[in-house]
Design a protein around this motif. Structure first.
Motif, short mmCIF file in Angstrom:
data_model
loop_
_atom_site.label_atom_id
_atom_site.label_comp_id
_atom_site.label_asym_id
_atom_site.label_seq_id
_atom_site.Cartn_x
_atom_site.Cartn_y
_atom_site.Cartn_z
N VAL A 92 0.86 -1.18 0.00
CA VAL A 92 0.00 0.00 0.00
C VAL A 92 0.90 1.24 0.00
CG1 VAL A 92 -1.76 1.27 1.29
CG2 VAL A 92 -1.79 -1.23 1.29
N THR A 93 0.55 2.22 -0.84
CA THR A 93 1.26 3.48 -0.87
C THR A 93 0.28 4.60 -0.56
OG1 THR A 93 2.75 2.63 -2.57
CG2 THR A 93 2.70 5.02 -2.27
N GLU A 132 4.41 7.31 1.50
CA GLU A 132 4.81 6.29 2.48
C GLU A 132 4.27 4.94 2.04
OE1 GLU A 132 4.31 5.29 7.23
OE2 GLU A 132 3.49 7.15 6.42
N LYS A 133 5.12 3.91 2.14
CA LYS A 133 4.73 2.57 1.73
C LYS A 133 4.71 1.65 2.94
CE LYS A 133 6.69 3.00 -2.87
NZ LYS A 133 7.54 2.41 -3.89
N PHE A 134 3.73 0.73 2.96
CA PHE A 134 3.69 -0.30 3.99
C PHE A 134 2.97 -1.51 3.45
CE2 PHE A 134 0.09 2.49 4.66
CZ PHE A 134 -0.97 1.64 4.94
#
Length: 123
Positions: free
Chosen positions: A49-50, A55-57
């Motif tokens: 997920v961006t 921010e990416k996680f």
């Protein structure tokens, strides 16, 4: 100060302290929710997920059969922010209008008997 003023201020202070305690210690996602029990018996579906900020996680989606304390079955779909421990038991909180709102890991001996029996007989 008058006695009544001191009493009123004491009551207001007690209410404020009580409200702070309530907000810090009560998970509102669990209030009024039905409880089901699941066992993590497969890997979650990994999703990248961006956010708009860049921010990416990673999240993990799970779809599992859950059982309430009466042994009634329900298919439950929920997301976790980490991969959940294989073979772990979870108490899953479900609200009719929202689906799964929260979960917590529990020990085998914390499962209701009928839910434990159903989970033991899963393929």
């Amino acid at each position: 100060m008058k006695k009544t003023t001191i009493i009123v201020l004491s009551v207001i202070l007690a209410l404020i302290i009580g409200a702070v305690f309530l907000l810090q210690n009560v998970n509102f996602n669990r209030l009024g929710a039905e409880e089901y029990y699941v066992q993590i018996n497969k890997e979650g579906q990994k999703n990248g997920v961006t956010l708009d900020s860049g921010e990416k996680f990673t999240t993990y989606d799970y779809t599992l059969l859950g059982y309430n304390e009466n042994g009634e079955e329900k298919t439950l779909t929920f997301m976790a922010m980490k991969e959940l421990r294989k073979d772990a038991y979870l108490r899953v909180f479900v609200k009719e209008e929202k689906g799964v709102t929260s979960y917590q890991e529990v020990k085998l001996d914390e499962l209701p008997d009928k839910a434990k029996e159903k989970l033991a007989n899963q393929p």
